[in-house]
Design a protein around this motif. Structure first.
Motif, PDB file in Angstrom:
ATOM      1  N   THR A   6       0.719  -1.199   0.032  1.00  0.00           N
ATOM      2  CA  THR A   6       0.044  -0.060   0.207  1.00  0.00           C
ATOM      3  C   THR A   6       0.827   1.340   0.053  1.00  0.00           C
ATOM      4  OG1 THR A   6      -0.297  -0.049   2.387  1.00  0.00           O
ATOM      5  CG2 THR A   6      -1.931  -1.082   1.294  1.00  0.00           C
ATOM      6  N   ASN A  14      -5.216   5.103  -1.327  1.00  0.00           N
ATOM      7  CA  ASN A  14      -5.366   4.217  -0.029  1.00  0.00           C
ATOM      8  C   ASN A  14      -6.546   4.547   0.836  1.00  0.00           C
ATOM      9  OD1 ASN A  14      -3.008   2.121   0.500  1.00  0.00           O
ATOM     10  ND2 ASN A  14      -1.915   3.962  -0.075  1.00  0.00           N
ATOM     11  N   ARG A  15      -6.917   5.871   0.805  1.00  0.00           N
ATOM     12  CA  ARG A  15      -8.164   6.250   1.567  1.00  0.00           C
ATOM     13  C   ARG A  15      -9.455   5.760   0.708  1.00  0.00           C
ATOM     14  NH1 ARG A  15     -10.791   6.378   6.188  1.00  0.00           N
ATOM     15  NH2 ARG A  15     -12.333   8.024   6.209  1.00  0.00           N
ATOM     16  N   ASP A  18      -9.835   2.148   1.284  1.00  0.00           N
ATOM     17  CA  ASP A  18     -10.189   1.902   2.642  1.00  0.00           C
ATOM     18  C   ASP A  18     -11.722   2.061   2.705  1.00  0.00           C
ATOM     19  OD1 ASP A  18      -9.400   0.818   4.987  1.00  0.00           O
ATOM     20  OD2 ASP A  18      -9.105   2.799   5.726  1.00  0.00           O
ATOM     21  N   LYS A  21     -13.958  -0.732   1.419  1.00  0.00           N
ATOM     22  CA  LYS A  21     -13.992  -1.685   2.261  1.00  0.00           C
ATOM     23  C   LYS A  21     -15.393  -1.711   2.933  1.00  0.00           C
ATOM     24  CE  LYS A  21      -9.318  -2.642   2.845  1.00  0.00           C
ATOM     25  NZ  LYS A  21      -8.174  -2.568   3.866  1.00  0.00           N
ATOM     26  N   GLU A  63     -15.349  -2.979  11.974  1.00  0.00           N
ATOM     27  CA  GLU A  63     -14.700  -2.636  10.610  1.00  0.00           C
ATOM     28  C   GLU A  63     -15.217  -1.334  10.113  1.00  0.00           C
ATOM     29  OE1 GLU A  63     -12.196  -2.864   7.152  1.00  0.00           O
ATOM     30  OE2 GLU A  63     -12.075  -3.893   9.124  1.00  0.00           O
ATOM     31  N   ARG A  66     -13.627   1.431  12.495  1.00  0.00           N
ATOM     32  CA  ARG A  66     -12.232   1.498  11.963  1.00  0.00           C
ATOM     33  C   ARG A  66     -11.926   2.312  10.715  1.00  0.00           C
ATOM     34  NH1 ARG A  66      -8.377   0.281   8.522  1.00  0.00           N
ATOM     35  NH2 ARG A  66      -9.807  -0.997   7.189  1.00  0.00           N
ATOM     36  N   ILE A  67     -12.991   2.282   9.783  1.00  0.00           N
ATOM     37  CA  ILE A  67     -12.727   2.890   8.620  1.00  0.00           C
ATOM     38  C   ILE A  67     -13.376   4.445   9.004  1.00  0.00           C
ATOM     39  CG2 ILE A  67     -13.602   3.352   6.275  1.00  0.00           C
ATOM     40  CD1 ILE A  67     -14.062   0.279   6.196  1.00  0.00           C
TER      41      ILE A  67
END
Length: 109
Positions: A6, A14-15, A18, A21, A63, A66-67
């Motif tokens: 990454t 990357n964001r 993320d 997800k 999850e 977390r995001i």
């Protein structure tokens, strides 16, 4: 297990990955839909609304939190969740920008 590499991608890439997800599992989509419909903090009601075990719902909530797309308030013995409107707007703009870029560049075929 392989290395994800990454670090070779931009912070924005990357964001976006993320944030994607959050929508990468139908259970998380269902949770987000329920939270959006209620427009309020929801506690244990999520388990009653979904055909999933408490542990499974908890893992998906973990999850999503977390995001950052949901936030939770701890009022023992309960944790109440709601959509983080700032991150929701970030995701909307990021995906909109990504889709607009791809659509405008997709005239080659």
């Amino acid at each position: 297990m392989g290395v994800t590499k990454t670090e070779i991608f931009t912070e924005e890439q990357n964001r976006i990955a993320d944030l994607a997800k959050a929508f990468a599992h139908p259970a998380r989509v269902a949770i987000l839909q329920l939270l959006a419909q209620k427009k309020a903090c929801v506690c244990g009601d999520l388990v009653d609304e979904l055909p999933l075990a408490q542990a499974t719902v908890s893992q998906h909530l973990k999850e999503l939190k977390r995001i950052g797309i949901i936030q939770g308030e701890i009022n023992p013995p309960r944790v109440c969740y709601c959509i983080n409107e700032t991150v929701w707007e970030e995701a909307r703009q990021a995906f909109g920008s990504l889709f607009d870029t791809i659509v405008s560049a997709a005239t080659c075929c």
